[in-house]
Design a protein around this motif. Structure first.
Motif, short mmCIF file in Angstrom:
data_model
loop_
_atom_site.label_atom_id
_atom_site.label_comp_id
_atom_site.label_asym_id
_atom_site.label_seq_id
_atom_site.Cartn_x
_atom_site.Cartn_y
_atom_site.Cartn_z
N GLN A 109 -10.00 0.82 7.52
CA GLN A 109 -8.62 1.15 7.86
C GLN A 109 -8.57 2.50 8.54
N GLN A 163 0.86 -1.19 0.00
CA GLN A 163 0.00 0.00 0.00
C GLN A 163 0.89 1.23 0.00
N GLY A 198 -2.66 5.47 -0.87
CA GLY A 198 -3.24 4.57 -1.86
C GLY A 198 -3.97 3.39 -1.23
N HIS A 199 -4.33 2.44 -2.08
CA HIS A 199 -5.02 1.26 -1.61
C HIS A 199 -4.09 0.05 -1.74
N PRO A 200 -4.37 -1.02 -1.00
CA PRO A 200 -3.50 -2.20 -1.09
C PRO A 200 -3.54 -2.81 -2.49
N LEU A 238 -12.62 0.40 2.76
CA LEU A 238 -12.11 -0.19 1.52
C LEU A 238 -12.98 -1.37 1.09
N PHE A 292 -8.61 -4.12 -4.73
CA PHE A 292 -9.18 -3.09 -3.88
C PHE A 292 -9.60 -1.86 -4.69
N GLY A 293 -10.64 -1.19 -4.18
CA GLY A 293 -10.99 0.12 -4.68
C GLY A 293 -10.15 1.17 -3.98
N GLU A 294 -10.37 2.43 -4.37
CA GLU A 294 -9.59 3.52 -3.80
C GLU A 294 -10.03 3.87 -2.39
N GLY A 295 -11.19 3.39 -1.99
CA GLY A 295 -11.67 3.64 -0.64
C GLY A 295 -12.56 4.85 -0.52
N LEU A 323 -5.75 -3.33 8.21
CA LEU A 323 -7.07 -3.52 7.61
C LEU A 323 -7.93 -4.39 8.52
#
Lengths: 112, 114
Positions: B37, A37, A41-43, B91, B105-108, B43
């Motif tokens: 998160q 990550q 950003g995202h994982p 997320l 995963f999406g950007e959240g 997570l």
């Protein structure tokens, strides 16, 4: 419940130094995944290991899955500034569910 | 779409209000996960959907949290009577495999409760 711990929590290295993060599960895992990550950003998925003692390489990254399938490691050779981020391991829940339990993560900072 | 899409990307709300967060997974992916998160943390699993099976809700922190997945595609995570401790990035991830495989995963959605 299942716990997945990672050490160290933080690591600062000079560019060009090596880096290793260790992942330990309280239970045996059928497989282990690694994610990166970037800050903000995202994982993003890096790799999945399935076999006991398995070793996989991706350029400067080397991933290992322990013989007992309860621990794993990620080693980066000659770090670069692009390696900055948090590295998470993740393993499937052993209670028969399908959730993926993520490790506590190791945050890597690389200084020039 | 090409990836997992989440909306809104940012949500600021007042304590006590309800919020809805949306996730549009990758087309064809049968598994959908929600994670939370908190700042600088790991997570935290919330809920998992797989096809038409009953969802795994074991990670939902309280009965104020609920989630639906309509038609095996889009999912909505609802938080009722938001509290400040609900502030986090939520997320969503999807996977093409029935049993744990690579998660995309999406950007959240960043939620801030004032």
């Amino acid at each position: 419940g299942q716990q997945v711990m990672q050490i160290p929590q933080y690591q600062h290295v000079q560019e060009g130094e090596d880096f290793t993060t260790y992942c330990n599960s309280s239970t045996t895992l059928s497989n282990i995944q690694w994610y990166k990550q970037r800050p903000g950003g995202h994982p993003v998925f890096l790799i999945q290991l399935v076999k006991s003692g398995e070793v996989k390489k991706q350029k400067r990254l080397t991933f290992q899955f322990g013989e007992a399938k309860k621990n794993s490691s990620l080693h980066i050779t000659a770090t670069q500034t692009t390696d900055v981020g948090t590295y998470f391991c993740a393993g499937p829940d052993t209670g028969g569910g399908n959730k993926l339990t993520f490790g506590t993560g190791t945050q890597l900072k690389v200084e020039l | 779409g090409a990836g997992v899409s989440q909306s809104p990307s940012n949500k600021v709300t007042e304590k006590g209000k309800d919020v809805e967060l949306r996730c549009d997974p990758i087309s064809g992916h049968t598994a959908l996960y929600w994670y939370r998160q908190s700042l600088g943390q790991g997570l935290e699993f919330l809920i998992y959907f797989q096809g038409n099976s009953a969802p795994d809700k074991s990670g939902l922190p309280s009965d104020r949290f609920s989630a639906e997945r309509t038609g095996g595609s889009v999912s909505t995570l609802t938080i009722q009577r938001t509290q400040q401790e609900d502030s986090a990035v939520y997320l969503c991830a999807s996977s093409p495999l029935k049993y744990t495989g690579e998660l995309f995963f999406g950007e959240g959605s960043r939620l801030t409760v004032l």
